[in-house]
Design a protein around this motif. Sequence first.
Motif, short mmCIF file in Angstrom:
data_model
loop_
_atom_site.label_atom_id
_atom_site.label_comp_id
_atom_site.label_asym_id
_atom_site.label_seq_id
_atom_site.Cartn_x
_atom_site.Cartn_y
_atom_site.Cartn_z
N VAL A 380 49.19 9.88 29.27
CA VAL A 380 49.97 10.88 28.78
C VAL A 380 51.06 10.69 28.58
O VAL A 380 51.95 11.30 27.74
CB VAL A 380 49.83 11.58 30.48
CG1 VAL A 380 50.71 12.85 30.54
CG2 VAL A 380 48.34 12.02 30.69
N ARG A 383 51.73 9.74 24.92
CA ARG A 383 51.60 11.12 24.31
C ARG A 383 52.60 11.77 24.14
O ARG A 383 52.95 12.47 23.18
CB ARG A 383 50.40 12.19 24.38
CG ARG A 383 48.83 11.60 24.36
CD ARG A 383 48.02 12.76 24.36
NE ARG A 383 47.72 12.89 25.87
CZ ARG A 383 46.66 12.44 26.44
NH1 ARG A 383 45.93 11.54 26.17
NH2 ARG A 383 46.42 12.94 27.73
N ILE A 384 53.41 11.97 25.51
CA ILE A 384 54.56 12.51 25.36
C ILE A 384 55.65 11.82 24.55
O ILE A 384 56.44 12.60 23.82
CB ILE A 384 55.28 12.66 27.04
CG1 ILE A 384 54.20 13.56 27.65
CG2 ILE A 384 56.59 12.97 27.16
CD1 ILE A 384 54.51 13.62 29.29
N TYR A 387 55.24 12.52 20.87
CA TYR A 387 55.76 13.86 20.48
C TYR A 387 57.29 13.82 20.38
O TYR A 387 57.96 14.43 19.63
CB TYR A 387 55.22 15.03 21.04
CG TYR A 387 53.62 15.12 21.06
CD1 TYR A 387 53.16 15.68 19.65
CD2 TYR A 387 52.79 14.94 21.99
CE1 TYR A 387 51.89 15.91 19.45
CE2 TYR A 387 51.54 15.31 21.78
CZ TYR A 387 50.70 15.62 20.33
OH TYR A 387 49.40 15.81 20.20
N LEU A 388 57.90 13.18 21.31
CA LEU A 388 59.30 13.16 21.21
C LEU A 388 59.68 12.28 20.19
O LEU A 388 60.60 12.72 19.48
CB LEU A 388 59.84 12.37 22.64
CG LEU A 388 59.82 13.14 23.92
CD1 LEU A 388 60.10 12.37 25.05
CD2 LEU A 388 60.74 14.57 23.85
#
Length: 406
Positions: A380, A383-384, A387-388
């Motif tokens: 997780v 993934r964060i 995207y950042l």
Amino acid sequence: MLDANFWSLCSDAALTSLGFFWKALWAFILGYIISGLIQVFVTEDQLQGAMGNAGRSSVVLGTFFGFISSSCSFAALATTKSLFQKGAGFIPTMAFLLASTNLVVELGVIIFIFLGWEFVIGEYLGGVLLIFFVWVLYRIKPLKRLIRNTRNRLQNEQISHHSADKKKQLLYQKMMQLQTWQMVAQKYFMEWGMVWKDVTIGFTVAGIIAVFVPTVFFETLFIGSGQSNPSFFAVLANVIVGPIAAFFTFIGSMGNIPLAAILYNNGVSFGGVMAFIFSDLVVFPVIRVNAKYYGWKMALYILALLFGSLIATSLVLHYSFASLDILPEQVMTRGATGERFQIDYTFFLNIIFLAITSVFFWLKTSADHMSGHHHGERSVVERILFYLAITAYIWLVSGICLYFVA
């Protein structure tokens, strides 16, 4: 409605981020090449013989190896992990890390331009003191079981990745094999794959802070700014706040020198500025990379050693320079303005190392086709960060477009 000045600042922030990265690109590539070479060519027996304990000779060797392979903090982390994984002692490994990020010729040149010769002496003397204090703090709280378990896990991962190391070969025999260089290329891109998100986010935030955050914000963080003879409490507060300020800037050693000059020109003590400069290894992206390599317990232990050492080092430097009456005078120096992209040594080094990267990419691609290499699922957090990082790329591209449109 946002005025034209805001969009101009957005463009300037993006170009500043890219300028920071452009200056450090060749050092990134060099560090990851060294890491790949160490992982493939250097055996555990060789490293255990040279850097396998915490004796003085091993620490000196670690410092020397770090000096000759100087690079930016992210690239040095990868090389340090490889050394530790191969069997180098923990303290010699830390000596390598600190030497490769502080005893750096190009860093000394930038410090001289922005801050003066006194800070150059402080940087190199402080690099040695940092290694000494890390050694002292380690002896106070060694946590040998944690270090041993972390090394065992790394070595098990290494065995699972390529068991071919079990078969001993002469160095020249390995160098003549295409498969060996394919392994180096795979290791090289593996290191990039582990840190590209942190690097992207870190440099993007650095540019935004450098352009949008007013200098008064940094000034208010440091007690006693502007005092000609600050008290011990004020100096101590500066030294403690320095690493905290650096933590939130996300900027590595090369990028924070202009900000260090701004701090000093606005009255921050010599010790506080040195603490800020030494803090490139305690910024959040670096901590995350260490956590990815070693796990969070080990990463926090390293953070504690580095944080305590840089505070002690900065205090010793400040009062040593004061006792010798060589504390630099606070005068206006050139800031972070100027040409971001020039035809200089950085340009040619980047071209050379990008060419090497293209060769490694060909080697890696051919190896991946044969091995059917694939990536696992992301966590997780990954993934964060992914995207950042993508958002950061959109910001950077938008800034470039604004520059050409304006």
